[in-house]
Design an enzyme around this catalytic site. Structure first.
Site, PDB file in Angstrom:
ATOM      1  N   TYR A  10     -19.841  -2.341 -32.537  1.00  0.00           N
ATOM      2  CA  TYR A  10     -19.865  -3.297 -31.447  1.00  0.00           C
ATOM      3  C   TYR A  10     -19.703  -2.187 -30.649  1.00  0.00           C
ATOM      4  CZ  TYR A  10     -19.677  -8.115 -29.153  1.00  0.00           C
ATOM      5  OH  TYR A  10     -19.920  -9.192 -28.627  1.00  0.00           O
ATOM      6  N   TYR A  40     -30.556  -2.857 -26.329  1.00  0.00           N
ATOM      7  CA  TYR A  40     -31.023  -3.945 -27.697  1.00  0.00           C
ATOM      8  C   TYR A  40     -31.592  -5.019 -27.097  1.00  0.00           C
ATOM      9  CZ  TYR A  40     -32.542  -5.773 -31.926  1.00  0.00           C
ATOM     10  OH  TYR A  40     -33.508  -6.912 -31.968  1.00  0.00           O
TER      11      TYR A  40
END
Lengths: 382, 129
Positions: free
Chosen positions: A280, A328
């Site tokens: 993360y 992304y």
């Protein structure tokens, strides 16, 4: 005990997806993952969903089941911020391992960019404590910035090292046609982008994107005839220390230490065994703190490693090979699920143009809140 | 648009009533002796329920601090950049505040001051002390 395997994975396009809704993204992701597995909706006996900002339903799993025409034997929705995707995978694995389900569909998605008309930042600010944080204009970037300042002070981390993390993510995103942001950036670009909350610049912060992602978690004995060999769920773990940054017991050590130790321990592995990590990265400091707290690097060394290119594909520890939340895309709970889908693609050898050669073991990690709630998932190639 | 005003509940009412009187009240557990902030019905260190209210001397040191350039809402736009700090008070608890009267860094000594906002009084810190 039965073994859990991931038999299907799918992520939608990400970015500014005009016309998409929370439910249409759930549908595309869910049906995509089922098609990837070679399963039909009727084969699914478990459904796990997360939460949505644009459609804040109390019972999102029931809403999606009804929307798509599914009547599962088990359904639940979990709302734990950015850690939710990994937690859902852990819960799905537990369900099939315990024999309650054979095929669990885990679906996330939100049109957080196009569906909130720029109000996502304000909505996220309400994550802070109403009485003891919100009156002070605390934002999520500000809370992570408090961690970054402490980290810099104690361990000598520099802004250039944090910037190198952002640059590496953008380089990975440039190899991924689906990524939201692909244009190259340099350390200077990051350092010269405007401050959001010192020491974090705009390019130290993740994106806000529309998108969805889903996986199918199956019992190994129910997966033999499916389209692709399953990716093994080898170990999972969680760690929880606080909710609000004002009450965090430490600003440099977090629940990821326990979640990773438990997940790796249950898999019989140690950090050095892992070939690729999808961790993360809501901010550059998030990834740095987690890499060190989880034991992939010694204190003060993750930033040095990032600056030396060790987190790149081909480096010592390839990290966030799809481009991460930083480049992304980040679509709420789906942001964490993109990491899971990428790990599956890496372990299947499907990550065309960004494949980590010989990747056999991956660790996926999610964090919710302000490094508050953590879940780690260790996956292995079939 | 106004800046957020805290909404007290039964756990926190004594704290906010203290702020209105310019008195920084915090809880200490009579079982384990540790201080805690924010106020609760239970000691988060030992789960004891016998908590006493004490008044802080209002002095502490900055544990971490950031300067915020993008606030959470239009209400903060006019005051950016502003500092948000975590302050370790001398009595052994931590709270969040904005820094007034200069720029703080980690370790800077600060003292509590009070800001009137809406129908509440909220604690802030200024450099010094």
């Amino acid at each position: 005990m039965k073994k859990a395997v991931i038999t299907g994975a799918y992520s939608t396009r990400v970015g500014d997806l005009q016309g998409a809704t929370c439910m249409s993204l759930h549908t595309e992701a869910g049906l995509g993952a089922l098609a990837d597995a070679g399963l039909a909706v009727a084969d699914v006996d478990g459904l796990l969903c997360a939460y949505s900002f644009t459609e804040p339903h109390l019972m999102l799993a029931s809403v999606f089941a009804e929307y798509i025409g599914m009547q599962p034997a088990y359904a639940s929705a979990v709302s734990m911020g950015g850690v939710t995707a990994c937690m859902l995978v852990m819960q799905a694995a537990a369900l099939v391992e315990a024999g309650y389900c054979r095929h669990v569909l885990v679906v996330t998605g939100d049109n957080r960019l196009s569906g909130m008309r720029g109000n996502a930042v304000q909505a996220l600010a309400e994550v802070g404590n109403q009485q003891y944080e919100q009156p002070y204009g605390m934002t999520i970037p500000a809370a992570y910035a408090l961690v970054a300042q402490r980290y810099m002070s104690e361990f000598g981390v520099t802004s250039e090292q944090l910037a190198a993390i952002a640059v590496t993510h953008r380089e990975h995103a440039a190899l991924n046609p689906k990524a939201h942001m692909k244009s190259p950036i340099t350390v200077d670009d990051v350092m010269n982008s405007r401050f959001i909350a010192t020491p974090l610049h705009l390019l130290d912060c993740c994106l806000i994107s529309d998108g969805g992602a889903a996986v199918v978690v199956s019992a190994a004995d129910a997966a033999a005839d499916l389209r692709r060999p399953g990716v093994h769920v080898l170990g999972t773990g969680q760690g929880h220390t606080h909710e609000y940054i004002v009450a965090a017991p430490s600003l440099t050590d977090f629940g990821c230490k326990r979640s990773a130790a438990d997940a790796l321990g249950r898999a019989g592995l140690k950090p050095a065994d892992i070939d690729v990590v999808e961790i993360y990265d809501s901010f550059t400091i998030t990834l740095l703190a987690e890499l060190e707290s989880m034991g992939f690097f010694q204190r003060g060394e993750a930033g040095v490693a990032a600056a030396a290119g060790e987190l790149k594909i081909g480096g010592k520890l390839p990290c966030n090979t799809h481009g991460g939340l930083l480049s992304y895309g980040h679509s709420g709970a789906a942001g964490g699920m993109f990491h899971v889908v990428e790990a599956v693609e890496q372990l299947r050898g499907d990550a065309v143009g960004r494949q980590v050669e010989g990747a056999e073991l991956a660790l996926v990690h999610g964090d919710g809140g302000i490094l508050s709630a953590h879940c780690s998932v260790v996956l292995g190639r079939a | 648009m106004e800046k957020p005003v805290p909404r007290p509940n039964a756990d926190s009412a004594p704290f906010w009533e203290g702020c209105a009187a310019h008195e920084f009240r915090f809880q200490r557990c009579r079982d384990c002796g540790k201080a805690q902030f924010y106020p609760r019905a239970v000691c988060s260190h030992c789960q004891g329920r016998d908590l006493e209210w004490l008044v802080s001397a209002g002095k502490g040191a900055v544990y971490s601090v950031t300067t915020v350039y993008r606030g959470p809402s239009a209400a903060f736009k006019d005051v950016t950049p502003y500092q948000v700090a975590l302050v370790d008070m001398d009595e052994g608890f931590r709270f969040m505040a904005n820094v007034r009267g200069g720029e703080a860094e980690i370790g800077t000594r600060v003292r509590v001051i009070y800001e009137e906002r809406g129908d509440q009084t909220i604690p802030q810190v200024e450099i010094g002390g």
